[in-house]
Design an enzyme around this catalytic site. Sequence first.
Site, PDB file in Angstrom:
ATOM      1  N   HIS A 302     -23.901  12.822   4.580  1.00  0.00           N
ATOM      2  CA  HIS A 302     -23.729  12.439   5.980  1.00  0.00           C
ATOM      3  C   HIS A 302     -22.345  12.737   6.518  1.00  0.00           C
ATOM      4  O   HIS A 302     -22.175  13.028   7.693  1.00  0.00           O
ATOM      5  CB  HIS A 302     -24.129  10.982   6.170  1.00  0.00           C
ATOM      6  N   ARG A 409     -29.451   9.585  14.123  1.00  0.00           N
ATOM      7  CA  ARG A 409     -29.567   8.955  12.794  1.00  0.00           C
ATOM      8  C   ARG A 409     -28.812   7.634  12.860  1.00  0.00           C
ATOM      9  O   ARG A 409     -27.590   7.644  13.039  1.00  0.00           O
ATOM     10  CB  ARG A 409     -28.912   9.820  11.728  1.00  0.00           C
ATOM     11  N   ARG A 445     -33.831   7.294  15.750  1.00  0.00           N
ATOM     12  CA  ARG A 445     -34.589   7.149  14.503  1.00  0.00           C
ATOM     13  C   ARG A 445     -34.188   5.829  13.861  1.00  0.00           C
ATOM     14  O   ARG A 445     -32.999   5.540  13.699  1.00  0.00           O
ATOM     15  CB  ARG A 445     -34.286   8.297  13.557  1.00  0.00           C
ATOM     16  N   GLU A 544     -41.773  14.687   7.356  1.00  0.00           N
ATOM     17  CA  GLU A 544     -40.902  15.169   6.275  1.00  0.00           C
ATOM     18  C   GLU A 544     -41.535  14.958   4.899  1.00  0.00           C
ATOM     19  O   GLU A 544     -41.050  15.480   3.905  1.00  0.00           O
ATOM     20  CB  GLU A 544     -39.507  14.540   6.363  1.00  0.00           C
ATOM     21  N   ASN A 567     -35.155  19.248   6.364  1.00  0.00           N
ATOM     22  CA  ASN A 567     -34.330  19.036   5.154  1.00  0.00           C
ATOM     23  C   ASN A 567     -35.180  18.391   4.066  1.00  0.00           C
ATOM     24  O   ASN A 567     -35.242  18.858   2.938  1.00  0.00           O
ATOM     25  CB  ASN A 567     -33.148  18.099   5.434  1.00  0.00           C
ATOM     26  N   ASP A 568     -35.819  17.282   4.442  1.00  0.00           N
ATOM     27  CA  ASP A 568     -36.625  16.579   3.441  1.00  0.00           C
ATOM     28  C   ASP A 568     -37.949  17.289   3.184  1.00  0.00           C
ATOM     29  O   ASP A 568     -38.416  17.336   2.053  1.00  0.00           O
ATOM     30  CB  ASP A 568     -36.879  15.130   3.875  1.00  0.00           C
ATOM     31  N   ARG A 578     -32.371  18.170  -2.623  1.00  0.00           N
ATOM     32  CA  ARG A 578     -31.540  18.889  -1.657  1.00  0.00           C
ATOM     33  C   ARG A 578     -30.054  18.809  -1.955  1.00  0.00           C
ATOM     34  O   ARG A 578     -29.261  19.574  -1.401  1.00  0.00           O
ATOM     35  CB  ARG A 578     -31.835  18.403  -0.227  1.00  0.00           C
ATOM     36  N   CYS A 615     -35.904  18.782  13.583  1.00  0.00           N
ATOM     37  CA  CYS A 615     -34.534  18.265  13.655  1.00  0.00           C
ATOM     38  C   CYS A 615     -33.764  18.419  12.340  1.00  0.00           C
ATOM     39  O   CYS A 615     -32.739  17.784  12.153  1.00  0.00           O
ATOM     40  CB  CYS A 615     -34.531  16.807  14.104  1.00  0.00           C
TER      41      CYS A 615
HETATM   42  C1  PEP Z   1     -34.540  15.857   7.597  1.00  0.00           C
HETATM   43  O1  PEP Z   1     -34.961  15.387   6.544  1.00  0.00           O
HETATM   44  O2  PEP Z   1     -34.698  17.054   7.932  1.00  0.00           O
HETATM   45  C2  PEP Z   1     -33.817  14.998   8.546  1.00  0.00           C
HETATM   46  C3  PEP Z   1     -33.503  15.441   9.746  1.00  0.00           C
HETATM   47  O3  PEP Z   1     -33.453  13.755   8.121  1.00  0.00           O
HETATM   48  P1  PEP Z   1     -32.216  13.418   7.137  1.00  0.00           P
HETATM   49  O4  PEP Z   1     -31.446  14.714   6.934  1.00  0.00           O
HETATM   50  O5  PEP Z   1     -31.407  12.385   7.817  1.00  0.00           O
HETATM   51  O6  PEP Z   1     -32.889  12.942   5.924  1.00  0.00           O
HETATM   52 MG    MG Z   2     -35.041  13.221   6.315  1.00  0.00          MG
END
Ligand code: PEP
Ligand code: MG
Length: 835
Positions: A302, A409, A445, A544, A567-568, A578, A615
């Site tokens: 983060h 977030r 979120r 996700e 991402n997830d 990841r 996103c």
């Molecule tokens: C994702 O998983 O793509 C996402 C936007 O959420 P985070 O990166 O906060 O897990």
């Molecule tokens: Mg995520």
Amino acid sequence: MKTFTFTCELPNGVHARPANHVETLCNNFTSEIKWTNERTGITGNAKSVLSLIGTDTLYKDSCTISIEGADEGEAYEKVKQFIDTEFEHCDAPLETGGEDAGEFLPLPRNFSNLQAEHVRGRAVSGGFGQGLLVRVGAVNFDSLTDLPAAKSAKEEEAQLQVGFETLARTFKVQLASAAATEADVVKAHLAIVRDVEFKATLDGNLADGASAAEAVIATAKHYSAQLQNSASAYMRERELDIRDVCFQLLQAIYGEEKFSNQLTLKGPTVCVADDLTPSQFLELDKSLLKGLILTRGGSTSHTVILARSFAIPTLVGVDEAKLGDKLGAQVLVDGDLGLVVTDITEPVARYYEQEQRVQDAVKDRQAAFRDQKGMTADGKPVELAANIAHSIEAFPAFKNGAEAIGLFRTEMLYMDRTSAPDEDELYNIYCQAIEAAEGKSIIIRTIDIGGDKPVDYLKIPAENNPFLGYRAVRIYEEFSDLFKEQLRSILRASAHGSLKIMIPMISSLEEILWVKDVLAEIRQDLRKEHIPFDEKIPLGIMVEVPSVAFIIDQCCEEVDFFSIGSNDLTQYLMAVDRDNAKVTKHYNSLNPAFLRTLDHIVSSVHRHGKWVGLCGELGAKGSVLPLLIGMGLDEISMSAPSIPATKERVSKLDSRECRILLNKAMECRTSLEVEHLLAQFRMEQSDAPLVSQECITLDVDLRSKEEVIKTLSDNLFLAGRCRYRDKLADDLWAREDVFSTGLGFGFAIPHTKSEHIEQSAISVSRLAQPIQWGDEEAQFIIMLTLNKHAAGDQHMKIFSKLARRIMQEEFRKKLMNAGSVADVEATLKKELELS
Ligand code: PEP
Ligand code: MG
């Protein structure tokens, strides 16, 4: 007395972590146990981490342990066995989180030819910035003034004791949720707090009449000096452990108001830290923070995500030891090449001046798009929104051209503190974002806490597989008060602006139904209390977890919108952590399986007439954009600095062509095939003439072959004829390596046939002064870049013609004496018979 001698086999010597193992074992016995380093002649108490560290034991030092007391027989046996069998293994290799130098991408020739002194790291946030190198996280005890005055010795002793106990408790809580390496560090810190010698030094200082604060500072300085004298660079760095612990002790005794974290920047600064918490990052003055270097940290942590959204050039996995004595010196962080320049020579400064010119030109061009809506060339709207993690990011995001906030977030609002924010605090934060939005919508979120995003005060136990564990919506039932408070605060804020609620990590319909029940309950409460809120506030879910992709139809009956968390989704679909550098190569969003999944999600949502955005970090990847446009996403949300560039790219794409491209990509068998397909697509995008004024510069102050090749490649990049200017330049250098392209008569014709030039081009640079070009001097450079895949040999013929013309004096004179860029263009076109 029993003794034995051995050789220290620990590569990093005896620092806090291994010392902690020795100390723990030795404290099981009543006998006195001493550790003597034969090289330094220093003897320490083996029951004290600090004393052990103080022996300055390094790799291959010969040491003697002597044991004397009632249980010396048993102690001898156990300690010797430990040293013989376990000691060597009790220090893990230092974790940098980065790759070996060999794994970094080679540097572009235009830079590497400058032979600049530098240190490599993994680039996670682009751009470059220069400033004084400062370490954060550590504390400067000399700058602590206005210390609390000493009260009675008894009172000071009692205060110190309370501080010790508080700190020990804090460390224990941290231990419960820390990952392995982090846990070892916390354990080592805990050991310092419990260390008998540490306590004895503090007590000694108190006995001399010092206040608790003065005693802690004097003790910190004492041990810092001892460690700083160590022969090992690694041990000198461990001094940070002592400073960290002592400062935390001061905070535990006097509170964080009195001893706030010293993160005040005084001028343009590059910060280096092991790892920075998001709150520490937010505390830094972003106008002065020119670069960030983390020795640990992944690319989606983060703090890194925050750094991207504030456009702070950032590297992770940097070996701090290699920065050596550069603290306090000017350094430059390059978040694109992945390096820190530690000696900024004149050619380096000129290199980055040219980089700055390119960036400024790009910025100016993109400024035109900032306030326009995202729209493809064929008029299809695509909302381009921003990801934020705190309301303070909202204003700069909208200034960057965000049409909405596609992902707020919120977990960061809960992290790095001792208790959760209350309803009013959250309400105020959301209202702050609403104010910046001026009517544009914000997707909030709900908390994605747990798993890899720990929040100490929730005391969620550490897990073996945090990404598959107790996270996000899965913890809401247990922490329902927390969740309800958040929903209440969002609903209350919704009375003042356009808010939407989004739930992370949904994997089944049951979870959606449960959330809706809770939401209904909160709405009812608010109605009863006559508190206004948006009755029509939309509810959406993150897509996700792959299971959701197969129940989109059912979800559409229950929710208003979707946002793909790429991402997830990538990590869950491909089964790739990841944050694990070892498996990064499998974390590939161009995998046809992933593309098919995305397309399936988008088309399923649209079939049911609902809205779907994306996103994850993928949204900001320019090369993938045609595929995302081909899918027909309603919105793409990304870190704010990427928005203007994305708007510009979108404006040049035709959504129908993108769809055809996506269909082809989904038929590919490998990610590499998809990559080639994308490259081919880019090449076919524009149709520019061979000679154009944008690629001609006259009488410029360029002082080396490197500067010429860089500037001409940069011009092609700015003219939209090449995406990877460094790679194009490397191809030109590959030719120069075989033979220098100086022609004599003051002319040079660097040339290449490359896949990195999308439209073949003739570039020109007439220099203010001749420069050395191989064995010759050159002042007039004509650079030929031919597209590798271009059909036919027409361009080749033109280039041959050019080479023949240059041999004619009249032609050379015309060029040398040309009065303007237009003259050069006209001469070339005429002589080469270009229409
Ligand atoms: C994702 O998983 O793509 C996402 C936007 O959420 P985070 O990166 O906060 O897990
Ligand atoms: Mg995520």
